[in-house]
Design a protein around this motif. Structure first.
Motif, PDB file in Angstrom:
ATOM      1  N   GLY A  28      -4.834  -3.430   7.715  1.00 19.76           N
ATOM      2  CA  GLY A  28      -4.370  -2.052   7.589  1.00 19.76           C
ATOM      3  C   GLY A  28      -2.910  -1.987   7.212  1.00 19.76           C
ATOM      4  N   LEU A  29      -2.097  -2.852   7.791  1.00 21.56           N
ATOM      5  CA  LEU A  29      -0.674  -2.880   7.449  1.00 21.56           C
ATOM      6  C   LEU A  29      -0.478  -3.301   5.999  1.00 21.56           C
ATOM      7  CD1 LEU A  29       2.284  -2.635   8.344  1.00 21.56           C
ATOM      8  CD2 LEU A  29       2.153  -5.016   9.139  1.00 21.56           C
ATOM      9  N   VAL A  30      -1.248  -4.268   5.562  1.00 22.58           N
ATOM     10  CA  VAL A  30      -1.159  -4.699   4.155  1.00 22.58           C
ATOM     11  C   VAL A  30      -1.560  -3.552   3.224  1.00 22.58           C
ATOM     12  CG1 VAL A  30      -2.136  -6.280   2.441  1.00 22.58           C
ATOM     13  CG2 VAL A  30      -1.476  -7.132   4.693  1.00 22.58           C
ATOM     14  N   ALA A  31      -2.584  -2.768   3.617  1.00 19.65           N
ATOM     15  CA  ALA A  31      -3.007  -1.634   2.785  1.00 19.65           C
ATOM     16  C   ALA A  31      -1.896  -0.593   2.695  1.00 19.65           C
ATOM     17  CB  ALA A  31      -4.285  -1.026   3.366  1.00 19.65           C
ATOM     18  N   LEU A  32      -1.240  -0.307   3.804  1.00 15.83           N
ATOM     19  CA  LEU A  32      -0.112   0.631   3.775  1.00 15.83           C
ATOM     20  C   LEU A  32       1.003   0.133   2.873  1.00 15.83           C
ATOM     21  CD1 LEU A  32       0.078   1.709   7.531  1.00 15.83           C
ATOM     22  CD2 LEU A  32      -0.665   3.120   5.591  1.00 15.83           C
ATOM     23  N   LEU A  33       1.319  -1.118   2.980  1.00 17.02           N
ATOM     24  CA  LEU A  33       2.365  -1.686   2.116  1.00 17.02           C
ATOM     25  C   LEU A  33       1.943  -1.647   0.653  1.00 17.02           C
ATOM     26  CD1 LEU A  33       3.491  -4.770   4.279  1.00 17.02           C
ATOM     27  CD2 LEU A  33       4.653  -2.570   4.018  1.00 17.02           C
ATOM     28  N   ALA A  34       0.657  -1.875   0.392  1.00 19.00           N
ATOM     29  CA  ALA A  34       0.177  -1.818  -0.991  1.00 19.00           C
ATOM     30  C   ALA A  34       0.282  -0.399  -1.545  1.00 19.00           C
ATOM     31  CB  ALA A  34      -1.269  -2.314  -1.052  1.00 19.00           C
ATOM     32  N   GLY A  35      -0.045   0.609  -0.709  1.00 17.03           N
ATOM     33  CA  GLY A  35       0.099   1.998  -1.174  1.00 17.03           C
ATOM     34  C   GLY A  35       1.540   2.354  -1.442  1.00 17.03           C
ATOM     35  N   GLY A  36       2.447   1.926  -0.554  1.00 14.31           N
ATOM     36  CA  GLY A  36       3.864   2.173  -0.787  1.00 14.31           C
ATOM     37  C   GLY A  36       4.363   1.481  -2.027  1.00 14.31           C
ATOM     38  N   ALA A  37       3.882   0.256  -2.275  1.00 17.33           N
ATOM     39  CA  ALA A  37       4.297  -0.466  -3.480  1.00 17.33           C
ATOM     40  C   ALA A  37       3.813   0.230  -4.737  1.00 17.33           C
ATOM     41  CB  ALA A  37       3.761  -1.900  -3.419  1.00 17.33           C
ATOM     42  N   LEU A  38       2.596   0.805  -4.659  1.00 15.43           N
ATOM     43  CA  LEU A  38       2.080   1.512  -5.831  1.00 15.43           C
ATOM     44  C   LEU A  38       2.920   2.747  -6.144  1.00 15.43           C
ATOM     45  CD1 LEU A  38      -0.088   1.809  -8.010  1.00 15.43           C
ATOM     46  CD2 LEU A  38      -1.445   3.144  -6.360  1.00 15.43           C
ATOM     47  N   THR A  39       3.267   3.528  -5.108  1.00 15.92           N
ATOM     48  CA  THR A  39       4.099   4.702  -5.352  1.00 15.92           C
ATOM     49  C   THR A  39       5.466   4.312  -5.894  1.00 15.92           C
ATOM     50  OG1 THR A  39       4.849   4.644  -3.048  1.00 15.92           O
ATOM     51  CG2 THR A  39       2.929   6.016  -3.546  1.00 15.92           C
ATOM     52  N   PHE A  40       6.028   3.239  -5.404  1.00 15.19           N
ATOM     53  CA  PHE A  40       7.331   2.790  -5.922  1.00 15.19           C
ATOM     54  C   PHE A  40       7.217   2.376  -7.385  1.00 15.19           C
ATOM     55  CE2 PHE A  40      10.529  -0.507  -6.629  1.00 15.19           C
ATOM     56  CZ  PHE A  40      11.677   0.168  -6.265  1.00 15.19           C
ATOM     57  N   LEU A  41       6.124   1.682  -7.726  1.00 12.31           N
ATOM     58  CA  LEU A  41       5.945   1.242  -9.106  1.00 12.31           C
ATOM     59  C   LEU A  41       5.756   2.454 -10.036  1.00 12.31           C
ATOM     60  CD1 LEU A  41       5.529  -1.065 -11.125  1.00 12.31           C
ATOM     61  CD2 LEU A  41       3.102  -1.065 -10.536  1.00 12.31           C
TER      62      LEU A  41
END
Length: 514
Positions: free
Chosen positions: A433-446
């Protein structure tokens, strides 16, 4: 600091524009991660504990008699070097793992997996080791650990036997070599002594001792020769003063010297004087000594009368003086003894001269003898040391075979696991779940970087480099504020529902694992 905060706020505003994309991607990654965590195969771990007892009672008793290696260090090295390819291949056969490998590629993969999966953990003290292995099947994990325990014990015993055999074989080879060297050194020393026997002498006497002995013997022989010559001269003087024929005024028989009987009489008289100092005249020893003296004097008188009668009974020969005859015999004996002593003195002089003539060879011979003796002593000392070490090694082997210096004890036999030891889904699910949150944040940053937007006049001025005259602000209306609040609630609900889903999956997995 203010510029850094402004830049961070700018990034966050840009990412906020694509928050729905990030939330959707978070749900996607979370679902995929949850499925992967749930689908991961269970791994069962079987363990066993072994205690290696190195404190044998025989070790202090055999101290100084047998070789005692550092058992603790050997056991530690064994635990670190046990998992090798030959041992792993043997373990595959022992645990029937080769049934799972039908091709060379599968066998290589199995060997690599066992090499990485087998574990030998030490507590760091007390020689207590834990053997562990994880497998998809609990029975297979238990068989593998059982085979590893057997291999651990056998490797320790076979290793000691191989080390002892190698040591004994090496020592035997060295003993054979030193036997040859010692025999060669003995032969060289024997040949040297035979060549220089005259200077070395017998009994280990050196040249100086031989010179001293020869000088002493020569001095003694010269003294004996001088005594013999003096005795001969004395007899000659007596012979010149004695009349060869008997005359009316010849001395009475008692005064005629007979050396043998006179010597015995003198000895008995001295003994009688000693007896009279301790005993009386009636003591049996005193009486017996006097009787023997009287018998000897009578015997002397009888012998002198017999010699006179013999000389007077010969026709045409006047009465010869027996004293003169005895002196002539004594003179002949003295001459013979003096001649013998002169020959001995001459021989000793010749030997001493020969020894002194070889004095210049002495340093060379002594140096050569010292070198030969040194080589011989070195070979002998090394040979005796090797023989002693061989006996010590043999005693160590016997002690290890009968008494056992090292004892392997299985404290806990290989266990049959009932619950999986891996993967730890209770930890992996929140982590997913933490990795998924980080992945979503990374997508918005990109996305914010790919599609940038200006949120204030300062950012526009920094990017374009042109002066910004002013900015027009937007006044929110009530409908827009309500829409924004609904969006915030929806986004928060999406994030909260994602967290709740992760928590629910974690609780479900915990319940399933019992």
């Amino acid at each position: 600091m203010e510029e850094l905060l402004t830049q961070i706020f700018g990034y966050l505003r840009g990412m906020w524009r694509f928050r729905w994309w990030g939330l959707a991607f978070t749900w996607l990654v979370g679902v995929i991660g949850g499925f992967i965590v749930y689908a991961m195969p269970d791994r069962y771990e079987s363990t066993a504990r072994i205690f290696v007892d190195t404190q044998s009672v025989l070790r202090p008793l055999m101290s100084g008699l047998a070789v005692q290696p550092n058992i603790d260090q050997q056991v530690a090295i064994l635990s670190r070097t046990l998992i090798t390819r030959p041992n792993v291949e043997k373990l595959i056969t022992m645990a029937d793992l080769d049934l799972r490998a039908r091709t060379p590629q599968q066998r290589e993969a199995l060997i690599a997996g066992l090499t990485n999966g087998l574990q030998i953990r030490s507590t760091g003290r007390d020689n207590l080791f834990t053997l562990a292995y994880r497998d998809d099947h609990p029975e297979q994990a238990q068989r593998t650990v059982q085979a590893l325990v057997s291999l651990f014990v056998e490797s320790g015993l076979v290793g000691k036997q191989q080390d002892s055999s190698s040591a004994r074989r090496f020592i035997d080879e060295q003993i054979t070599n030193y036997e040859q060297k010692l025999a060669e050194a003995e032969n060289r020393l024997k040949d040297f002594r035979l060549r220089n026997m005259a200077l070395l002498g017998d009994g280990g006497r050196d040249y100086v001792s031989q010179i001293a002995e020869a000088t002493t013997r020569l001095t003694d022989a010269e003294l004996e020769l001088k005594e013999a010559e003096n005795s001969r001269n004395s007899i000659e003087h007596q012979l010149t003063a004695e009349n060869p024929m008997l005359t009316p005024d010849s001395p009475n028989p008692a005064s005629v010297p007979l050396p043998e009987i006179d010597g015995r009489i003198d000895t008995l008289k001295k003994t009688l004087d000693g007896l009279l100092l301790r005993y009386t005249n009636e003591h049996p020893d005193v009486v017996g000594t006097r009787r023997v003296i009287a018998e000897l004097e009578a015997q002397k008188k009888k012998d002198i009368e017999s010699m006179r009668g013999t000389a007077g009974s010969q026709p045409g020969v006047p009465n010869a003086n027996p004293v003169f005859q005895q002196l002539k015999i004594a003179l002949s004996e003295a001459e013979a003894r003096a001649a013998s002593l002169r020959a001995r003195v001459a021989e000793l002089n010749s030997r001493l001269a020969h020894l002194r003539s070889q004095a210049e060879l002495l340093p060379k011979i002594e140096v050569e003898q010292t070198q030969l003796n040194r080589d011989y002593e070195i070979h002998k000392r090394n040979y005796e040391s090797l023989v002693q070490r061989r006996e010590s090694a043999s005693m160590s082997v016997e002690m290890s075979a009968q008494g056992g210096i090292t004892e392997f004890r299985v404290i806990d036999p290989p266990s049959l696991p009932t619950l999986p030891a891996a993967p730890n889904r209770l930890l992996l699910m929140p982590l997913a779940g933490l990795v998924a949150l980080l992945a979503g944040g990374a997508l918005t940053f990109l996305l914010a970087k790919l599609r940038p937007a200006f949120v204030d006049a300062r950012g526009l001025r920094e990017v374009t480099g042109l002066p910004v005259l002013g900015a027009v602000s937007m006044l929110p209306d009530p409908s827009g504020a309500r829409a924004e609040r609904r969006g915030l609630l929806a986004f928060g609900g999406g994030v909260a529902s994602f967290a709740a889903a992760v928590g629910a999956m974690t609780l479900l997995l915990k319940w399933l694992q019992g």
